[in-house]
Design a protein around this motif. Structure first.
Motif, mmCIF file in Angstrom:
data_model
loop_
_atom_site.group_PDB
_atom_site.id
_atom_site.type_symbol
_atom_site.label_atom_id
_atom_site.label_comp_id
_atom_site.label_asym_id
_atom_site.label_seq_id
_atom_site.Cartn_x
_atom_site.Cartn_y
_atom_site.Cartn_z
ATOM 1 N N GLY A 77 -78.664 12.890 -16.490
ATOM 2 C CA GLY A 77 -78.427 13.513 -17.626
ATOM 3 C C GLY A 77 -77.341 14.436 -17.198
ATOM 4 N N SER A 78 -77.452 15.117 -16.066
ATOM 5 C CA SER A 78 -76.570 15.928 -15.633
ATOM 6 C C SER A 78 -75.003 15.196 -14.977
ATOM 7 C CB SER A 78 -76.651 16.964 -14.576
ATOM 8 O OG SER A 78 -77.327 16.365 -13.411
ATOM 9 N N VAL A 79 -75.366 14.018 -14.154
ATOM 10 C CA VAL A 79 -74.076 13.513 -13.697
ATOM 11 C C VAL A 79 -73.516 12.749 -14.701
ATOM 12 C CG1 VAL A 79 -73.832 11.254 -12.616
ATOM 13 C CG2 VAL A 79 -75.560 12.828 -11.735
ATOM 14 N N ILE A 80 -73.994 12.427 -15.906
ATOM 15 C CA ILE A 80 -73.345 11.839 -17.111
ATOM 16 C C ILE A 80 -72.459 12.865 -17.558
ATOM 17 C CG2 ILE A 80 -73.373 10.817 -19.257
ATOM 18 C CD1 ILE A 80 -76.075 9.307 -18.299
ATOM 19 N N LEU A 81 -73.049 13.971 -17.927
ATOM 20 C CA LEU A 81 -72.273 15.117 -18.556
ATOM 21 C C LEU A 81 -70.918 15.686 -17.630
ATOM 22 C CD1 LEU A 81 -75.252 17.165 -20.021
ATOM 23 C CD2 LEU A 81 -73.336 15.968 -21.340
ATOM 24 N N VAL A 82 -71.330 15.764 -16.348
ATOM 25 C CA VAL A 82 -70.376 16.129 -15.511
ATOM 26 C C VAL A 82 -69.126 15.302 -15.412
ATOM 27 C CG1 VAL A 82 -69.551 16.845 -13.008
ATOM 28 C CG2 VAL A 82 -71.864 17.746 -14.106
ATOM 29 N N GLY A 83 -69.566 14.096 -15.013
ATOM 30 C CA GLY A 83 -68.764 12.895 -15.266
ATOM 31 C C GLY A 83 -67.792 12.590 -16.534
ATOM 32 N N LEU A 84 -68.461 12.957 -17.424
ATOM 33 C CA LEU A 84 -67.551 12.915 -18.920
ATOM 34 C C LEU A 84 -66.569 13.954 -18.899
ATOM 35 C CD1 LEU A 84 -70.379 11.685 -21.568
ATOM 36 C CD2 LEU A 84 -68.359 10.509 -20.473
ATOM 37 N N ILE A 85 -67.165 15.261 -18.635
ATOM 38 C CA ILE A 85 -66.332 16.617 -18.804
ATOM 39 C C ILE A 85 -65.137 16.373 -17.744
ATOM 40 C CG2 ILE A 85 -66.107 18.902 -18.432
ATOM 41 C CD1 ILE A 85 -69.030 18.916 -20.011
ATOM 42 N N ALA A 86 -65.564 16.031 -16.817
ATOM 43 C CA ALA A 86 -64.438 15.904 -15.437
ATOM 44 C C ALA A 86 -63.432 14.787 -15.954
ATOM 45 C CB ALA A 86 -65.054 15.689 -14.368
ATOM 46 N N ALA A 87 -63.872 13.727 -16.375
ATOM 47 C CA ALA A 87 -62.698 12.670 -17.029
ATOM 48 C C ALA A 87 -62.024 13.178 -18.038
ATOM 49 C CB ALA A 87 -63.733 11.310 -17.241
ATOM 50 N N VAL A 88 -62.493 13.763 -18.968
ATOM 51 C CA VAL A 88 -61.679 14.465 -19.956
ATOM 52 C C VAL A 88 -60.640 15.432 -19.369
ATOM 53 C CG1 VAL A 88 -61.560 15.799 -22.063
ATOM 54 C CG2 VAL A 88 -63.499 13.989 -21.863
ATOM 55 N N CYS A 89 -61.077 16.277 -18.683
ATOM 56 C CA CYS A 89 -60.188 17.181 -18.085
ATOM 57 C C CYS A 89 -59.002 16.372 -17.229
ATOM 58 C CB CYS A 89 -60.886 18.278 -17.158
ATOM 59 S SG CYS A 89 -62.051 19.163 -17.810
ATOM 60 N N PHE A 90 -59.272 15.549 -16.464
ATOM 61 C CA PHE A 90 -58.373 14.462 -15.913
ATOM 62 C C PHE A 90 -57.364 13.842 -16.750
ATOM 63 C CE2 PHE A 90 -56.644 11.514 -13.044
ATOM 64 C CZ PHE A 90 -56.601 11.956 -11.857
ATOM 65 N N LEU A 91 -57.865 13.168 -17.907
ATOM 66 C CA LEU A 91 -56.996 12.608 -18.666
ATOM 67 C C LEU A 91 -55.957 13.804 -19.279
ATOM 68 C CD1 LEU A 91 -59.609 10.116 -20.283
ATOM 69 C CD2 LEU A 91 -57.715 9.789 -18.878
ATOM 70 N N LEU A 92 -56.512 15.090 -19.691
ATOM 71 C CA LEU A 92 -55.827 16.215 -20.265
ATOM 72 C C LEU A 92 -54.596 16.571 -19.295
ATOM 73 C CD1 LEU A 92 -58.288 17.580 -22.631
ATOM 74 C CD2 LEU A 92 -56.270 16.104 -23.253
ATOM 75 N N HIS A 93 -54.745 16.160 -17.897
ATOM 76 C CA HIS A 93 -54.024 16.703 -16.757
ATOM 77 C C HIS A 93 -54.144 17.982 -16.673
ATOM 78 C CE1 HIS A 93 -51.306 13.218 -17.406
ATOM 79 N NE2 HIS A 93 -51.117 13.449 -18.796
ATOM 80 N N ARG A 94 -55.543 18.347 -16.729
ATOM 81 C CA ARG A 94 -56.373 19.421 -16.317
ATOM 82 C C ARG A 94 -57.023 19.229 -14.989
ATOM 83 N NH1 ARG A 94 -52.582 20.548 -20.135
ATOM 84 N NH2 ARG A 94 -52.813 22.645 -21.084
ATOM 85 N N VAL A 95 -56.155 19.057 -13.978
ATOM 86 C CA VAL A 95 -56.905 18.637 -12.689
ATOM 87 C C VAL A 95 -57.848 19.654 -12.258
ATOM 88 C CG1 VAL A 95 -56.719 17.460 -10.428
ATOM 89 C CG2 VAL A 95 -54.813 16.907 -12.267
ATOM 90 N N ARG A 96 -57.334 20.924 -12.093
ATOM 91 C CA ARG A 96 -58.007 22.013 -11.495
ATOM 92 C C ARG A 96 -59.393 22.320 -12.243
ATOM 93 N NH1 ARG A 96 -53.784 26.727 -9.727
ATOM 94 N NH2 ARG A 96 -52.198 25.486 -9.065
ATOM 95 N N THR A 97 -59.118 22.066 -13.591
ATOM 96 C CA THR A 97 -60.513 22.289 -14.373
ATOM 97 C C THR A 97 -61.433 21.062 -14.117
ATOM 98 O OG1 THR A 97 -59.192 23.204 -15.956
ATOM 99 C CG2 THR A 97 -61.398 22.620 -16.808
ATOM 100 N N ALA A 98 -60.712 19.685 -13.742
ATOM 101 C CA ALA A 98 -61.904 18.572 -13.359
ATOM 102 C C ALA A 98 -62.363 19.137 -12.076
ATOM 103 C CB ALA A 98 -60.761 17.381 -13.306
ATOM 104 N N VAL A 99 -61.763 19.472 -11.237
ATOM 105 C CA VAL A 99 -62.548 19.742 -9.843
ATOM 106 C C VAL A 99 -63.254 20.910 -10.136
ATOM 107 C CG1 VAL A 99 -61.943 20.864 -7.881
ATOM 108 C CG2 VAL A 99 -60.201 19.162 -8.397
ATOM 109 N N LEU A 100 -63.130 21.836 -11.055
ATOM 110 C CA LEU A 100 -63.950 23.148 -11.479
ATOM 111 C C LEU A 100 -65.358 22.557 -11.887
ATOM 112 C CD1 LEU A 100 -64.717 26.061 -11.759
ATOM 113 C CD2 LEU A 100 -63.658 25.953 -13.909
ATOM 114 N N THR A 101 -65.208 21.505 -12.850
ATOM 115 C CA THR A 101 -66.291 20.865 -13.488
ATOM 116 C C THR A 101 -67.480 20.561 -12.319
ATOM 117 O OG1 THR A 101 -65.024 20.129 -15.251
ATOM 118 C CG2 THR A 101 -67.121 19.315 -15.028
ATOM 119 N N VAL A 102 -66.929 19.793 -11.369
ATOM 120 C CA VAL A 102 -67.805 19.292 -10.392
ATOM 121 C C VAL A 102 -68.352 20.416 -9.266
ATOM 122 C CG1 VAL A 102 -68.033 17.590 -8.342
ATOM 123 C CG2 VAL A 102 -66.839 17.104 -10.331
#
Length: 215
Positions: A77-102
């Motif tokens: 479950g945590s891998v799914i949630l982290v992956g989804l949130i990181a992907a959304v951040c990346f699509l929104l061009h919030r690359v640093r936030t995507a890195v922070l998610t992980v």
């Protein structure tokens, strides 16, 4: 990729650095204090003794709700949630936030994992319980979402702090309720997990920005 990271919006907005540093320092103090208070403890004391009789062992249909929350903190479950949130951040061009998610989640879980054998608190006589990793993970993800929304919505400082900490509180309470209700943790375990995320995620966000600015 280096240029993309360097020019991306900050993972920790400047307006939030001081407030979240203060809340992180307070959370660290509470985390340590609870760890000392419950060092090698295995029974109900204080706040736990007052709360557990009323919320331990939730029955259906609320038990099913608790199990859904609990799944979000499990490895799959945590891998799914982290992956989804990181992907959304990346699509929104919030690359640093995507890195922070992980990195934020990994660092938070690492802290709770290391602390459990150090504190040595157990539940049901054998399971290490302090602090709650599930609660820490849920709070960490909520903090990341709050930082992302703050950046996107462009709110004032007070509103931004309220949004970030409010989301963290809601997530922490929800997962903490689930873990206590399922008999996996004491209430103060959940509080410890909540505090661990408050201490670790803003610090990780600051570090991500520092490294990114130097690329």
């Amino acid at each position: 990729m280096r240029q993309l990271v360097r020019t991306a919006p900050a993972a920790l907005p400047a307006a939030l650095r001081a407030p979240l540093a203060m809340s992180g320092a307070l959370a660290t103090a509470v985390l340590v204090a609870l760890g000392i208070l419950h060092f090698h403890d295995s029974g109900l004391t204080g706040i736990d003794a007052a709360l557990l009789p009323s919320i331990d062992g939730v029955e259906p249909p609320w038990r099913y709700v608790a199990l859904v929350f609990d799944f979000g903190g499990e490895p799959v479950g945590s891998v799914i949630l982290v992956g989804l949130i990181a992907a959304v951040c990346f699509l929104l061009h919030r690359v640093r936030t995507a890195v922070l998610t992980v990195l934020g989640v990994l660092a938070t879980v690492a802290v709770t994992t290391v602390l459990k054998p150090i504190v040595g608190r157990t539940i049901h006589g054998e399971f290490l319980s302090y602090p709650s990793g599930h609660t820490a993970l849920a709070t960490a993800l909520a903090l990341v979402i709050g930082l992302l929304l703050t950046d996107r919505l462009g709110r004032g400082r007070a509103a931004a702090v309220a949004l970030v900490l409010g989301l963290a509180l809601v997530a922490g309470v929800a997962m903490g309720w689930a873990e206590v209700g399922l008999g996996a943790h004491y209430p103060t375990d959940a509080l410890g997990g909540f505090c661990a995320a408050l201490a670790v995620v803003p610090a990780t966000a600051w570090l991500v920005d520092r490294v990114a600015d130097r690329l």
